[in-house]
Write a protein that holds these residues in place. Structure first.
Motif: not given
Length: 86
Positions: A44-49, A53-54, A65-68, A80-81
């Motif tokens: 999840c962290e990899a994909m959201m990062n 980046g996009i 990025l904060s994934i709560l 997510v923030i």
């Protein structure tokens, strides 16, 4: 923030907008728009990062990025923030 929101609407992801300001967007979803439910927090962290980046490339601005919460890790929702650093 609005770019993320528009992308979520375009993909027809069931996303709830929790906060939208000039510097921050916070969203919640009951399911993973990337299909990662149960896959684990690291993916999840990899994909959201990658998404972050996009957004950084599109806006020319650095973001945080904060994934709560994440359904990838077994949480009941994704929360997510994205925040502009500048």
């Amino acid at each position: 923030g609005s770019a993320f929101w528009e992308d979520a609407k375009r993909r027809k992801s069931p996303v709830t907008l929790l906060e939208l300001t000039e510097k921050k967007i916070r969203v919640r979803s009951e399911r993973c728009g990337l299909g990662l439910a149960g896959a684990g927090r690291p993916i999840c962290e990899a994909m959201m990062n990658m998404d972050m980046g996009i957004f950084e490339a599109a806006t020319g601005e650095e973001m945080a990025l904060s994934i709560l919460k994440t359904v990838a890790a077994g949480d009941e929702c994704c929360d997510v923030i994205f925040t502009l650093k500048g």
